[in-house]
Every structure is written in C-alpha cells, then in structure tokens.
Write a protein that holds these residues in place. Structure first.
Motif, PDB file in Angstrom:
ATOM      1  N   VAL A 113      75.951  -0.482 262.297  1.00 22.88           N
ATOM      2  CA  VAL A 113      76.727   0.764 262.256  1.00 22.88           C
ATOM      3  C   VAL A 113      77.872   0.627 261.252  1.00 22.88           C
ATOM      4  O   VAL A 113      78.069   1.482 260.384  1.00 22.88           O
ATOM      5  CB  VAL A 113      77.270   1.099 263.666  1.00 22.88           C
ATOM      6  N   VAL A 114      78.610  -0.472 261.341  1.00 26.00           N
ATOM      7  CA  VAL A 114      79.780  -0.638 260.472  1.00 26.00           C
ATOM      8  C   VAL A 114      79.360  -0.820 259.010  1.00 26.00           C
ATOM      9  O   VAL A 114      79.892  -0.167 258.111  1.00 26.00           O
ATOM     10  CB  VAL A 114      80.634  -1.821 260.964  1.00 26.00           C
ATOM     11  N   ALA A 115      78.371  -1.709 258.780  1.00 27.12           N
ATOM     12  CA  ALA A 115      77.968  -1.992 257.396  1.00 27.12           C
ATOM     13  C   ALA A 115      77.227  -0.807 256.786  1.00 27.12           C
ATOM     14  O   ALA A 115      77.462  -0.447 255.629  1.00 27.12           O
ATOM     15  CB  ALA A 115      77.101  -3.247 257.361  1.00 27.12           C
ATOM     16  N   GLY A 116      76.361  -0.176 257.575  1.00 27.03           N
ATOM     17  CA  GLY A 116      75.584   0.931 257.043  1.00 27.03           C
ATOM     18  C   GLY A 116      76.459   2.121 256.679  1.00 27.03           C
ATOM     19  O   GLY A 116      76.184   2.848 255.728  1.00 27.03           O
ATOM     20  N   ASP A 117      77.527   2.285 257.432  1.00 25.40           N
ATOM     21  CA  ASP A 117      78.397   3.433 257.205  1.00 25.40           C
ATOM     22  C   ASP A 117      79.394   3.193 256.068  1.00 25.40           C
ATOM     23  O   ASP A 117      80.015   4.136 255.576  1.00 25.40           O
ATOM     24  CB  ASP A 117      79.153   3.749 258.505  1.00 25.40           C
ATOM     25  N   SER A 118      79.556   1.938 255.637  1.00 22.94           N
ATOM     26  CA  SER A 118      80.691   1.582 254.776  1.00 22.94           C
ATOM     27  C   SER A 118      80.777   2.432 253.502  1.00 22.94           C
ATOM     28  O   SER A 118      81.816   3.018 253.215  1.00 22.94           O
ATOM     29  CB  SER A 118      80.642   0.102 254.440  1.00 22.94           C
ATOM     30  N   ILE A 119      79.702   2.514 252.729  1.00 24.40           N
ATOM     31  CA  ILE A 119      79.740   3.298 251.490  1.00 24.40           C
ATOM     32  C   ILE A 119      79.240   4.713 251.751  1.00 24.40           C
ATOM     33  O   ILE A 119      79.858   5.703 251.355  1.00 24.40           O
ATOM     34  CB  ILE A 119      78.871   2.636 250.389  1.00 24.40           C
ATOM     35  N   ALA A 120      78.098   4.786 252.481  1.00 25.11           N
ATOM     36  CA  ALA A 120      77.481   6.093 252.700  1.00 25.11           C
ATOM     37  C   ALA A 120      78.399   7.017 253.482  1.00 25.11           C
ATOM     38  O   ALA A 120      78.426   8.234 253.241  1.00 25.11           O
ATOM     39  CB  ALA A 120      76.154   5.912 253.434  1.00 25.11           C
ATOM     40  N   GLY A 121      79.161   6.469 254.426  1.00 18.63           N
ATOM     41  CA  GLY A 121      80.080   7.275 255.220  1.00 18.63           C
ATOM     42  C   GLY A 121      81.163   7.889 254.348  1.00 18.63           C
ATOM     43  O   GLY A 121      81.490   9.075 254.481  1.00 18.63           O
ATOM     44  N   GLU A 122      81.680   7.087 253.415  1.00 14.67           N
ATOM     45  CA  GLU A 122      82.694   7.594 252.481  1.00 14.67           C
ATOM     46  C   GLU A 122      82.082   8.680 251.605  1.00 14.67           C
ATOM     47  O   GLU A 122      82.724   9.694 251.306  1.00 14.67           O
ATOM     48  CB  GLU A 122      83.201   6.464 251.575  1.00 14.67           C
ATOM     49  N   ALA A 123      80.820   8.460 251.209  1.00 11.21           N
ATOM     50  CA  ALA A 123      80.168   9.443 250.343  1.00 11.21           C
ATOM     51  C   ALA A 123      79.956  10.758 251.086  1.00 11.21           C
ATOM     52  O   ALA A 123      80.173  11.837 250.531  1.00 11.21           O
ATOM     53  CB  ALA A 123      78.834   8.886 249.846  1.00 11.21           C
ATOM     54  N   ILE A 211      72.772  -6.559 253.762  1.00 12.12           N
ATOM     55  CA  ILE A 211      71.656  -5.604 253.787  1.00 12.12           C
ATOM     56  C   ILE A 211      72.180  -4.203 254.078  1.00 12.12           C
ATOM     57  O   ILE A 211      71.808  -3.225 253.420  1.00 12.12           O
ATOM     58  CB  ILE A 211      70.607  -6.029 254.838  1.00 12.12           C
ATOM     59  N   GLY A 212      73.076  -4.116 255.077  1.00  9.27           N
ATOM     60  CA  GLY A 212      73.643  -2.811 255.445  1.00  9.27           C
ATOM     61  C   GLY A 212      74.396  -2.180 254.290  1.00  9.27           C
ATOM     62  O   GLY A 212      74.299  -0.980 254.040  1.00  9.27           O
ATOM     63  N   LEU A 213      75.127  -3.021 253.554  1.00 15.00           N
ATOM     64  CA  LEU A 213      75.895  -2.537 252.406  1.00 15.00           C
ATOM     65  C   LEU A 213      74.950  -1.996 251.333  1.00 15.00           C
ATOM     66  O   LEU A 213      75.195  -0.941 250.733  1.00 15.00           O
ATOM     67  CB  LEU A 213      76.719  -3.698 251.850  1.00 15.00           C
ATOM     68  N   PHE A 214      73.853  -2.710 251.122  1.00 14.92           N
ATOM     69  CA  PHE A 214      72.881  -2.270 250.117  1.00 14.92           C
ATOM     70  C   PHE A 214      72.257  -0.943 250.532  1.00 14.92           C
ATOM     71  O   PHE A 214      72.196   0.005 249.738  1.00 14.92           O
ATOM     72  CB  PHE A 214      71.812  -3.342 249.925  1.00 14.92           C
ATOM     73  N   VAL A 286      71.216 -12.020 247.379  1.00 14.68           N
ATOM     74  CA  VAL A 286      70.212 -11.077 246.900  1.00 14.68           C
ATOM     75  C   VAL A 286      70.640  -9.629 247.157  1.00 14.68           C
ATOM     76  O   VAL A 286      70.691  -8.804 246.244  1.00 14.68           O
ATOM     77  CB  VAL A 286      68.846 -11.365 247.550  1.00 14.68           C
ATOM     78  N   PHE A 287      70.996  -9.327 248.417  1.00 12.31           N
ATOM     79  CA  PHE A 287      71.321  -7.934 248.731  1.00 12.31           C
ATOM     80  C   PHE A 287      72.711  -7.556 248.236  1.00 12.31           C
ATOM     81  O   PHE A 287      72.960  -6.395 247.918  1.00 12.31           O
ATOM     82  CB  PHE A 287      71.153  -7.671 250.229  1.00 12.31           C
ATOM     83  N   GLY A 288      73.615  -8.538 248.127  1.00  9.58           N
ATOM     84  CA  GLY A 288      74.916  -8.267 247.537  1.00  9.58           C
ATOM     85  C   GLY A 288      74.775  -7.865 246.079  1.00  9.58           C
ATOM     86  O   GLY A 288      75.362  -6.865 245.635  1.00  9.58           O
ATOM     87  N   SER A 289      73.951  -8.614 245.335  1.00 15.83           N
ATOM     88  CA  SER A 289      73.785  -8.270 243.922  1.00 15.83           C
ATOM     89  C   SER A 289      72.998  -6.968 243.771  1.00 15.83           C
ATOM     90  O   SER A 289      73.253  -6.184 242.853  1.00 15.83           O
ATOM     91  CB  SER A 289      73.114  -9.416 243.163  1.00 15.83           C
ATOM     92  N   ALA A 290      72.067  -6.742 244.710  1.00 14.75           N
ATOM     93  CA  ALA A 290      71.328  -5.472 244.651  1.00 14.75           C
ATOM     94  C   ALA A 290      72.265  -4.303 244.929  1.00 14.75           C
ATOM     95  O   ALA A 290      72.184  -3.259 244.268  1.00 14.75           O
ATOM     96  CB  ALA A 290      70.184  -5.495 245.666  1.00 14.75           C
ATOM     97  N   ALA A 291      73.166  -4.479 245.888  1.00 10.55           N
ATOM     98  CA  ALA A 291      74.129  -3.424 246.203  1.00 10.55           C
ATOM     99  C   ALA A 291      75.045  -3.184 245.006  1.00 10.55           C
ATOM    100  O   ALA A 291      75.336  -2.041 244.634  1.00 10.55           O
ATOM    101  CB  ALA A 291      74.959  -3.809 247.433  1.00 10.55           C
ATOM    102  N   TRP A 292      75.475  -4.272 244.363  1.00 14.05           N
ATOM    103  CA  TRP A 292      76.317  -4.152 243.169  1.00 14.05           C
ATOM    104  C   TRP A 292      75.576  -3.394 242.079  1.00 14.05           C
ATOM    105  O   TRP A 292      76.110  -2.476 241.451  1.00 14.05           O
ATOM    106  CB  TRP A 292      76.715  -5.550 242.692  1.00 14.05           C
TER     107      TRP A 292
END
Lengths: 302, 417
Positions: A113-123, A211-214, A286-292
């Motif tokens: 919930v926290v990671a998935g919402d981090s960027i998408a929630g702001e958007a 993964i959630g951040l990505f 892997v997922f950090g660089s993919a998110a970046w």
C-alpha cells in the motif's frame, strides 16, 4: 513533453547558472536531499492511513497471543503457527511467531500500500507536478520515496515486534530463552537477537518496496498500483508453493523470507539469511533502476 | 543514482536529444539485471568446477587414505539431497513402519515423532541441511535445519538426546557403559548415512570382488582440494551406476558422496558446504533439556516406552513401531555385494492413522499389503514398487523382496519362475 516537465528538467540547471559559485551545488544537493527525505518521511508517517495500518499490525500479536494462551491446554504438540511450543515457555518467542505469521501476508500488504501509492498517489491527486517544479530532480524524489518506504518497513516490523513483546510479557513467562537448536541463552542476549530478527525482516521487504515503487511509476492511479503490488506478492507466493517450479523458486523474492528463523540457532546460521538479503539487493537494483528509467522519462500529465 | 542526476542536471543547457536519452534509460535496468544475473550464475559455477592439481594417487592409496584418516574431530555443514523417485505415500508408510512417520516433503516431517529414526529417514526425500560436529568416537551432534524449527541429535558419552523444537518433545537414550557402536551415531538405522564419512565407509566396505574402484581426477568441495574416487559395480543386475566419493587431499576425510543410478541420474548427494577440522567446543555436546519439554525415555535396544504425550497419532504410532521391530527380527539377506536383496514378511496390521504423514493421509487405515498393491504395478509373482534405485517386490503371500537391483534379480530371489 509537457511544459511542466521541461521546467522541472531545466530547473536545477538554471538555478546553478544563477549562482555561479564553484562547488556551490554539492552542499545544496545534500541538504536538499535530506530535506526532501524528511518531508517524505513526515508525509508517510503523519497520514491517518499509515497510522491505521500500523495499528492493525499491532493488533495481530495481541490476537495470536490471546488465542495461544486460551488454547494452550488442548494444543497438540507441534501443531499451529511457528514456535508455538516455545511461546508457551517464553513470551519473547511471540515476537518470532508474530513475525512468521505477519511476514507472508500482513506486512507485504501494508508495504505494498505504502510503496504502490508513493508516486502514483501523488500523480492521481495532482501533487506530483508541484513536487517536480521544486528544484529537487526526479532521481532524488525517487530516492526519497524509496527511503520513506524502507522506513515504513522498519516501522511496521518494529510495531509487530514491540506489540508481540508486550503481549508475550503480559501473557507468558519470560526469562532464559531456549533456542530452536536446544541451547539456552540469557534474556538480554535473546532480546538482542529479536532486534536483529526485526532488522532482517524489515530488510527482506526492501525488494518489495522497489517493486512497488516501479509499479507506482507505471500508472497514474494509486489504487491500481497498490492492488497490483499486493496481487504480485500473492501470485509470487503461490508460485513458490508449486514443486514443479523448483528451479526458479530460489529467485522469487518471497522464497527466503522465513529464513530469519535461522538466527534463533546457536551458533547462528547465516546462509539463508545472506541469500535473502542478497536477493533483496538484486531486486532493489533491478526494479530501482527500472523505476528510475521509467520515472525520469515519463510525461507528468497530472 | 546520484551521478545520473548530475547528468540530467548538466544537460540543462544542451540541446535535447530524446532518442539517445531514451536508449540510455532503457539500457540501464537491462544492464543492471544482466550483470547481477551473470554474477549469480557464474560465481558458483566457477567455484565448483575447479579441478586442482594434486599428485597422482592409485585407487588403493586413496582408499587407504580415506579409511586410515586420523581425523577425529570436525564440524561443518552438510547438504543432503535425495531424489529416489519414491512415491510420497510409500515414504510415509516406511516412516510409519520405522517409528511413526514423516511426510516426504522438505518440511513435511510429522512433528509428533521425536525418535531419530523417523526424522532421519526423512533425509531420503528432498533437500536438507545438517550441521554436524564430531569430537572423537563418542561425542557427536547433528542438527537438522528446518524452516522455523530445528531438530537436534546429541551424543555425549553414553547419553543420547534428540529434541524436536516444533513439538518441544525430547527423546532420551542411555547407552550401556562401554557399549554402543563407536563409528556410527547411535539411534540411526543402518543405511542412513548422515556424514559423508559414514556413507563412504559403507560403500568402501561393500565387497571387493564385485566392485571396481578408480581415481577419477580431482575436485573442490567446501573450498578444499579433494580426489574423486569412483566406485562402480562389476556385477550386472544392480540399479546403481556409480558412487563418487570426494576424499580430502590433506586429511583423507570424505567430503562428498554422490550416488548415481545406472541411467546417470543423481539419486543421492551428501556433501560438506563448509568444513573445519578444528576441535569443536565442548559446550556443543552438552545438552540441557529445554524447559517444558516432554521426554520419551528409551533403553538401549528397546522400543520407546512410557511418557507418551498427547493424542491419537502418537498412541497409534507405537504399536506400529513394535510390529516393525518384530518384522526386523525376521529380516533375511539374500545374495551379496551390489545385488543384495533384503526380504521380510509383512506385518498384517494396519498403518497407523497419521503415520503416513500429511501427504498420505488417505493411506491411513489400509493394510500394508493393499497399499503395496495399490502403489505397485502387477508383475509375475506379485506387485512391483519401483523407484529410481530401489525396487521392491511384494509377493501374493505377503513377503517383500527389496534391493537396489533389477526386477529379474528380485524375482529369482523370491523364487518366481
């Protein structure tokens, strides 16, 4: 590319040109990053939602402890949650039982919930573009979001641990602790191990934060990102239970989660724990660089 | 990550090159994933595949070195993986006959059985990790590492303790003074090698005339240089193709044992993943009974008796154990060397409920014979239960002939024409 984004991209460069002091950028970057991380942390932990999630996690050990306490008389040896035979002898073991119960489902759900919402929630609330107008830079924002996610992992795990310790102390005897290798250590030493276990469990959720951040950078809908992150955790755990997938299972991020129990042996058996931490580092990379990669090239439309 | 920020920031005044930056963005995660994956794949492969240069030895010299090793103490981690291809229900039934049960999976042990035989019979299915410490002939400790649980077997002089953390049940055996088997850990059924040493000794002791023993190059086990000893049957009729034993070049201690079937598939692999020849701490062999543990006392050579805790499966398991012991008395060994066949008369009783473990609960309550008929395929003279290595022929009149041999050998042992 939208106008807002080109402003954001040009922002740091422009202000650097306005202040032509050699080496003036570095201290500002460090201080700026810190301020950004601090603001992300307070944003995460002052939300009612986060408090509610932590509250639910704190209730879980109380529930387990009460049930074990009531049912101890009729419990058949070895049946039930992990360490059940130890919990009735020493309340400290409720920490490990609670973590073993919370780790497969409850902890990843809250982290998702926290990671998935981090960027998408702001958007989805439209605040992302304002964040990017500030001379922060997308990479730094991503790093700050990731740090806040990790801090939440630690807070969530520590909440479960502390609530379990309090419940265990109230319902069961404390004192010298018999480890699962049959050796007995002092309560203080066992408490240190509990802290270590909490740290390892928190770190084993790091891969999921990445993964959630990505996932969060892929969509503009917070709910979609949360749901797919939590869904992914469940899917991966189902895959982990098929014997036919034996060959790929060591590379699933949930596979080594329960190895934290190996720290309760004398001497500690680090093999599985190190495998787990290494695997989490792999997922973060892997997922950090993919998110970046996704976030720095994405059009911010909301 | 920070340096990417600098790049982005630095390009503030430069002309925007969309294509190149997109390519870089896509490349970075791909390169990261590729690099780490290659690292994971290559490092163990390089570490395991090394063949160190060692002075040449003949097979005789190497066997002598292995048998004559003066190493008395060691500690280390042993990984055991077995793939006998046996049906889970069969493993459950065997466990039930032994002392009451294991389920055949990696974590599928029946927690209600603290006796060592059943626990260690579980090593014959799946992958397991053991921590082993040995100090001389009468102090040993074996710890079985299970997920969120542990099983310890400690021998200190004439005291043998086994403890299961999942059920907090202990098993205690007092050996007669001066008795016991010096070379093996007591409480283990013969045929379940726990350390590579024991396994190697068993195989090296298998008749000389029926076996070819050769030195087959060198290898690295647990970061130690070792010779590879290859043992093959010269008789026909065995299902075992080869036994490979890695013998430490410095101490002569066997470090790994791999058993292959005639088809070349690995059916059993026990090897040290790390080993130290330093004398283990004496504390490791001192076992204090954990608080609240229920103890099953056993005198040497007797079935567990008294102090039976808790519930149905336990109470039901004990008669099965006694029957199995009675059956062991009528055990016959036919032939010798690699084509040895073991025969016994099946007990007429039922498999105790729960003894067949989680995976085979539907088998509970059936007689052993009907179970054998259900699992086996009908052949001339009875029904055949076959695994990758072990074959068992259950005849119509309730006798079992089993061994690591082919069906014709079993049939001739059973007198089937």
């Amino acid at each position: 590319m939208s106008r807002v984004e080109s402003v954001a991209e040009a922002g740091p460069g422009r202000s650097a040109g306005a202040v032509p002091v050699v080496g003036g950028r570095r201290p500002r970057t460090a201080a700026g990053s810190l301020a950004l991380v601090r603001s992300e942390l307070s944003l995460t932990f002052r939300r009612t939602r986060t408090i509610a999630l932590l509250g639910i996690l704190a209730l879980l050990p109380v529930l387990i402890g009460t049930v074990v306490r009531i049912e101890t008389g009729g419990a058949r040896g070895g049946e039930g949650p992990a360490f059940i035979a130890q919990v009735t002898q020493n309340g400290l073991f409720l920490v490990f039982t609670a973590l073993a119960v919370a780790l497969p489902v409850f902890l990843p759900m809250t982290v998702g919930v926290v990671a998935g919402d981090s960027i998408a929630g702001e958007a989805s609330t439209g605040t992302l573009r304002y964040l990017l107008v500030a001379p922060a830079g997308r990479t730094r924002l991503l790093v700050a979001k990731f740090t806040a996610g990790l801090a939440f992992c630690l807070a969530a795990t520590a909440t479960v641990g502390l609530a379990a310790l309090a419940t265990g102390a109230a319902l069961f005897p404390l004192g010298e602790v018999t480890l699962i290798s049959g050796d007995t250590i002092s309560f203080g030493e066992a408490l240190l191990r509990a802290v270590l276990v909490v740290g390892v469990v928190a770190c084993s959720l790091a891969g999921l934060v990445a993964i959630g951040l990505f996932v969060s950078t892929l969509t503009g809908s917070g709910i979609a990102a949360m749901a797919s992150t939590v869904g992914l955790v469940i899917t991966v755990q189902i895959l982990d239970s098929f014997p036919q997938l034996h060959a790929v299972q060591p590379f699933l991020f949930t596979h080594h989660w329960l190895t934290f129990g190996d720290l309760l042996r004398e001497p500690m058996y680090w093999d599985g724990v190190l495998k787990n931490l290494g695997l989490q580092a792999f997922y973060v990379a892997v997922f950090g660089s993919a998110a970046w990669s996704r976030f720095t090239g994405r059009d911010i439309t909301a | 990550m920070t340096d990417h920020t600098t790049t982005t920031d630095g390009e503030g005044g430069a002309p925007y090159r969309s294509g190149r930056r997109t390519a870089v963005r896509i490349l970075v995660p791909v390169v990261v994933a590729g690099t780490v994956a290659a690292g994971i794949g290559l490092v163990p492969a390089l570490a395991d595949g090394r063949s160190p240069d060692l002075p040449a030895l003949t097979a005789e010299q190497l066997v002598a070195k292995a048998l004559g090793t003066g190493t008395q103490s060691l500690s280390g981690t042993v990984r055991v993986s077995a793939d006998l291809g046996a049906p889970a229900q069969l493993l459950g039934a065997v466990g039930g006959l032994g002392t009451g049960g294991q389920g055949g999976g990696a974590q599928g042990f029946d927690p209600s059985a603290p006796a060592p035989e059943s626990k260690l019979a579980g090593l014959l299915g799946g992958e397991h990790t053991l921590r082993v410490a040995v100090d001389g002939p009468d102090r040993q400790r074996v710890g079985l590492i299970e997920q969120l649980a542990g099983y310890e077997l400690v021998r200190n002089g004439d005291q043998v303790w086994a403890w299961d953390s999942a059920s907090n049940e202990a098993f205690h055996l007092a050996l007669p003074q001066g008795g016991g088997h010096p070379a093996t850990t007591p409480g283990l059924p013969a045929g379940v090698p726990v350390t590579p040493q024991e396994a190697a000794r068993q195989f090296l002791a298998l008749g000389a005339g029926t076996t070819s023993v050769t030195v087959d190059g060198t290898t690295t086990v647990a970061d130690r240089k070792a010779y590879q000893l290859s043992v093959r049957p010269t008789q026909s009729g065995s299902t075992l193709g080869e036994v490979r034993i890695a013998v430490d070049s410095a101490t002569g201690v066997p470090l790994a044992v791999v058993v292959k079937a005639t088809g070349g598939a690995t059916v059993f692999d026990a090897h040290f993943s790390d080993v130290s020849f330093a004398r283990p701490d004496a504390k490791a062999f001192e076992f204090a009974l954990p608080k609240g543990a229920r103890v099953v006392e056993q005198k040497a050579g007797e079935a567990p008796a008294g102090g039976q805790p808790g519930g149905g499966p336990k109470a039901g398991g004990q008669p099965g154990a006694e029957e199995a012991r009675a059956a062991e008395d009528s055990l016959n060994v036919i032939g010798e060397g690699w084509t040895t066949v073991v025969s016994l008369k099946l007990p007429a009783g039922e498999i105790p409920a729960g003894a067949a473990g989680r995976h085979g609960s539907e088998a509970a309550g059936q007689s052993v014979q009907s179970l054998a008929r259900a699992l086996g395929k009908p052949v001339k003279g009875g029904s055949l239960i076959s695994t990758k290595v072990l074959n068992a022929l259950v005849t119509e009149d309730g006798r079992v002939f089993a061994g690591a041999v082919t069906l014709p050998v079993l049939q001739s042992a059973a007198g089937v024409k």
